[in-house]
Each structure stands twice: as structure tokens, then as C-alpha cells.
Design a protein around this motif. Structure first.
Motif, PDB file in Angstrom:
ATOM      1  N   LEU A 167       1.026  -1.537  -0.102  1.00  0.00           N
ATOM      2  CA  LEU A 167      -0.270   0.175  -0.018  1.00  0.00           C
ATOM      3  C   LEU A 167       0.996   1.631   0.215  1.00  0.00           C
ATOM      4  O   LEU A 167       0.021   2.841  -0.159  1.00  0.00           O
ATOM      5  N   THR A 168       2.121   1.141   0.614  1.00  0.00           N
ATOM      6  CA  THR A 168       3.055   2.728   0.698  1.00  0.00           C
ATOM      7  C   THR A 168       4.075   2.046  -0.338  1.00  0.00           C
ATOM      8  O   THR A 168       4.953   2.795  -0.591  1.00  0.00           O
ATOM      9  N   CYS A 169       3.992   1.264  -1.932  1.00  0.00           N
ATOM     10  CA  CYS A 169       4.647   1.441  -2.959  1.00  0.00           C
ATOM     11  C   CYS A 169       5.408   0.610  -2.496  1.00  0.00           C
ATOM     12  O   CYS A 169       6.859   0.881  -3.657  1.00  0.00           O
ATOM     13  N   ALA A 170       5.565  -0.554  -1.744  1.00  0.00           N
ATOM     14  CA  ALA A 170       7.103  -1.556  -1.926  1.00  0.00           C
ATOM     15  C   ALA A 170       7.197  -2.491  -2.825  1.00  0.00           C
ATOM     16  O   ALA A 170       6.375  -3.089  -2.437  1.00  0.00           O
ATOM     17  N   LYS A 171       8.129  -2.938  -2.879  1.00  0.00           N
ATOM     18  CA  LYS A 171       8.310  -4.334  -3.491  1.00  0.00           C
ATOM     19  C   LYS A 171       8.701  -5.336  -2.423  1.00  0.00           C
ATOM     20  O   LYS A 171       9.962  -5.277  -2.163  1.00  0.00           O
ATOM     21  N   ILE A 172       7.639  -6.024  -2.507  1.00  0.00           N
ATOM     22  CA  ILE A 172       8.175  -7.116  -1.485  1.00  0.00           C
ATOM     23  C   ILE A 172       9.398  -8.198  -2.260  1.00  0.00           C
ATOM     24  O   ILE A 172       8.548  -8.272  -3.513  1.00  0.00           O
ATOM     25  N   GLU A 173       9.693  -8.466  -1.589  1.00  0.00           N
ATOM     26  CA  GLU A 173      10.852  -9.423  -2.183  1.00  0.00           C
ATOM     27  C   GLU A 173      10.936 -10.839  -1.772  1.00  0.00           C
ATOM     28  O   GLU A 173      10.903 -12.001  -2.303  1.00  0.00           O
ATOM     29  N   ALA A 174      10.264 -11.132  -0.079  1.00  0.00           N
ATOM     30  CA  ALA A 174      10.081 -12.465   0.177  1.00  0.00           C
ATOM     31  C   ALA A 174       9.357 -12.135   1.985  1.00  0.00           C
ATOM     32  O   ALA A 174      10.006 -11.531   2.325  1.00  0.00           O
ATOM     33  N   ILE A 175       9.246 -13.176   1.838  1.00  0.00           N
ATOM     34  CA  ILE A 175       7.933 -13.956   3.161  1.00  0.00           C
ATOM     35  C   ILE A 175       8.625 -14.848   4.021  1.00  0.00           C
ATOM     36  O   ILE A 175       8.932 -15.852   3.232  1.00  0.00           O
ATOM     37  N   GLU A 176       9.456 -14.949   4.827  1.00  0.00           N
ATOM     38  CA  GLU A 176       9.702 -16.315   5.315  1.00  0.00           C
ATOM     39  C   GLU A 176       9.292 -16.540   7.043  1.00  0.00           C
ATOM     40  O   GLU A 176       9.854 -15.276   7.850  1.00  0.00           O
ATOM     41  N   ILE A 177       9.070 -17.268   7.545  1.00  0.00           N
ATOM     42  CA  ILE A 177       8.985 -17.742   9.031  1.00  0.00           C
ATOM     43  C   ILE A 177      10.312 -19.412   9.080  1.00  0.00           C
ATOM     44  O   ILE A 177      11.162 -19.876   8.440  1.00  0.00           O
ATOM     45  N   ASP A 178      10.923 -18.970  10.469  1.00  0.00           N
ATOM     46  CA  ASP A 178      11.521 -19.959  10.784  1.00  0.00           C
ATOM     47  C   ASP A 178      11.095 -20.870  11.949  1.00  0.00           C
ATOM     48  O   ASP A 178      10.112 -20.318  12.626  1.00  0.00           O
ATOM     49  N   PRO A 179      12.215 -21.980  12.419  1.00  0.00           N
ATOM     50  CA  PRO A 179      11.134 -22.972  13.053  1.00  0.00           C
ATOM     51  C   PRO A 179      11.545 -22.263  14.829  1.00  0.00           C
ATOM     52  O   PRO A 179      10.238 -23.116  15.215  1.00  0.00           O
ATOM     53  N   ASP A 180      12.282 -21.321  14.911  1.00  0.00           N
ATOM     54  CA  ASP A 180      11.893 -20.601  16.505  1.00  0.00           C
ATOM     55  C   ASP A 180      10.991 -19.879  16.534  1.00  0.00           C
ATOM     56  O   ASP A 180      11.339 -18.801  17.673  1.00  0.00           O
ATOM     57  N   GLU A 181       9.732 -19.520  15.500  1.00  0.00           N
ATOM     58  CA  GLU A 181       8.722 -18.713  15.740  1.00  0.00           C
ATOM     59  C   GLU A 181       9.240 -17.634  15.335  1.00  0.00           C
ATOM     60  O   GLU A 181       8.138 -16.562  15.663  1.00  0.00           O
ATOM     61  N   GLY A 182       9.821 -17.264  14.791  1.00  0.00           N
ATOM     62  CA  GLY A 182      10.451 -15.844  13.686  1.00  0.00           C
ATOM     63  C   GLY A 182      10.057 -15.896  12.746  1.00  0.00           C
ATOM     64  O   GLY A 182       9.628 -16.863  12.234  1.00  0.00           O
ATOM     65  N   GLY A 183       9.929 -14.210  11.903  1.00  0.00           N
ATOM     66  CA  GLY A 183      10.028 -14.114  10.863  1.00  0.00           C
ATOM     67  C   GLY A 183      10.312 -13.083   9.796  1.00  0.00           C
ATOM     68  O   GLY A 183      10.862 -11.977  11.581  1.00  0.00           O
ATOM     69  N   VAL A 184      10.545 -13.214   8.956  1.00  0.00           N
ATOM     70  CA  VAL A 184      11.127 -11.628   8.177  1.00  0.00           C
ATOM     71  C   VAL A 184      10.674 -11.864   7.003  1.00  0.00           C
ATOM     72  O   VAL A 184      10.067 -12.408   6.400  1.00  0.00           O
ATOM     73  N   THR A 185       9.961 -10.482   6.896  1.00  0.00           N
ATOM     74  CA  THR A 185      10.004  -9.677   5.771  1.00  0.00           C
ATOM     75  C   THR A 185      11.062  -8.437   4.569  1.00  0.00           C
ATOM     76  O   THR A 185      11.403  -7.632   5.044  1.00  0.00           O
TER      77      THR A 185
END
Length: 257
Positions: free
Chosen positions: A81-99
Motif C-alpha cells: 500500500l506504500t509502494c514497496a516491492k515485496i521480495e520475500a516472506i520467511e518463517i523460521d522454526p524458532d517462531e520468528g519471521g522476516v519480510t
């Protein structure tokens, strides 16, 4: 002092009483809604008990990972919505994540994770008061998961998405979808509680310098610390949860399913 029009004042009192009675009636749960409130209480107690229990807490792991996915999905949607280009979404087994994204407005995307996922949780809680609304909510949730799959870059993220999409489809086919109501309600409570707990754990009680709140505090200068921002987000998330319950009580007063 000019004389008071007794007739107008009496009409005002009657109207005010009628409004008060209507509000009280709308917020007073029906027998079906009381059952739903009890179920919400049971869910809250079960989640809090199982959260950190050795071995048994594994039962909650898929749902925790799903809420992490909703957290990252919220970052990504606001990024779009703010004109960003999404490259990846990742979830890790330690219940963390990154966009990972390029561009966008960080002032909007950073708080979107916690606030967006808690808002989604509140909507799911609200829809959990009615079978039809739960079916609509499950479609929305399925769309969110499909979009997340599009951005997913690791197999855990893909696996969690496919697992819950499959579960949603299965519940649609069993007993005319009645089970979706309790599934959606549980996911809503889980998402709200996960956000509240994660905010308090990572942003208030523990100083995590790479958290969303820490990055947000740095952007805002020295006006408030990350703990203060974390506490404010906690209050907003808690309000979402309560408002979701209140709207569910008011909007689905006639639900008897």
C-alpha cells in the motif's frame, strides 16, 4: 433562569432511557453468545497454560507459526500500500519471521506487523460469534495465506500455508462448516494473544534492539523508547481484542448456530 419545558424534558428522559436500554440489550449476551464467551475464556486459559509447557507446547507450534505468518503478511500488505516491492516472506522454526521489501514507508510498515495481525485476530474473534461470518472469515484467511504463499521463499512458510488452507477446506466439508466457527474463533484468540504476549515479551520486558519497535523508535528520534512504543502497541492490540468481542455481541445478536 428561563422556565424549563417539562414536556420536552420528559421526552428527553424517555429517549435517553430508551437509548440506554437498547445499548444494554445489545451488549447483553444471548445464551448462544454466553457459550461463545465461555469458549473464548477456555481458549485463553488453554493457550496461556500450554504456551511454555515442555513438550506439550508443541501442540501450539503450528498456530504460533501461522500467527507469525499473519504478522509478516501485515508488514507486506502495508508495504504494498506504500509502494514497496515485496521480495520475500520467511518463517523460521524458532517462531520468528522476516519480510524483505524495498521501498515503502517504514513509519507505516514497521508497526503494521503487530497491529495488523492483532486487528486480523480481532476480526476473526468477532466472526467467531456466527457460523456464516466464520465462513466469510475463513475465505479471507485463505486469501491471506495464498498471498503469503506467493511471497514465501522457504519451505516452512509454504508448508504452514498449505497446512491451514487444507484444514480450512476440510472444515468446510464437515458438518456444513460448523467447525469453522470454533477454528476461526481459536485462530482469532491465538493471534490476539500471540501479539499481546510477543509485544510484552520482546518489546517491554526484554530489550530486543532489532525488534520492530526498536527500529521504529530510532526513526522517531529520542522522543520515546522502544519499550514505550511497545507498550502503546500493546494497548492498541488489547483494545482490538476487546472491541472484536463487543462487536461480535452486537452484530450477531440473532445468531443461534
Amino acid at each position: 433562569m428561563p422556565p424549563v419545558d417539562q414536556t420536552s424534558y420528559a421526552h428527553y428522559l424517555v429517549a435517553r432511557q430508551a437509548v440506554q436500554d437498547e445499548i444494554t440489550n445489545r451488549l447483553t449476551p444471548t445464551s448462544d453468545q454466553r457459550t461463545t464467551l465461555i469458549i473464548i475464556g477456555v481458549y485463553v486459559a488453554a493457550i496461556l497454560i500450554l504456551w511454555n509447557m515442555p513438550i506439550i507446547k508443541i501442540v501450539l507450534s503450528p498456530f504460533k507459526l501461522l500467527t507469525v505468518g499473519l504478522h509478516e503478511f501485515s508488514h507486506a500488505i502495508v508495504g504494498c500500500l506504500t509502494c514497496a516491492k515485496i521480495e520475500a516472506i520467511e518463517i523460521d522454526p524458532d517462531e520468528g519471521g522476516v519480510t524483505r521489501m524495498r521501498g515503502g514507508i517504514p513509519m507505516c510498515t514497521l508497526p503494521a506487523g503487530y497491529l495488523g495481525s492483532s486487528l486480523i485476530g480481532a476480526v476473526l474473534v468477532m466472526c467467531g460469534f456466527d457460523v456464516l461470518a466464520s465462513k466469510v472469515a475463513s475465505i479471507f484467511l485463505g486469501v491471506c495465506l495464498l498471498i503469503t504463499l506467493w511471497w514465501a521463499k522457504n519451505w516452512l512458510t509454504r508448508g504452514i500455508g498449505l497446512l491451514f488452507i487444507g484444514l480450512i477446506v476440510l472444515l468446510w466439508l464437515v458438518a456444513n462448516g460448523v467447525g469453522l466457527r470454533y477454528f476461526v474463533l481459536f485462530l482469532g484468540v491465538m493471534s490476539c494473544l500471540y501479539c499481546l504476549w510477543d509485544i510484552m515479551d520482546d518489546l517491554v520486558f526484554r530489550k530486543v534492539h532489532e525488534s520492530d519497535a526498536s527500529k521504529f523508535a530510532k526513526m522517531c528520534g529520542s522522543c520515546m523508547s522502544s519499550r514505550v512504543w511497545g507498550f502503546l502497541w500493546f494497548i492498541v492490540s488489547l483494545c482490538f481484542f476487546v472491541i472484536g468481542i463487543l462487536i461480535g455481541l452486537v452484530a450477531f445478536k440473532e445468531s443461534e448456530n
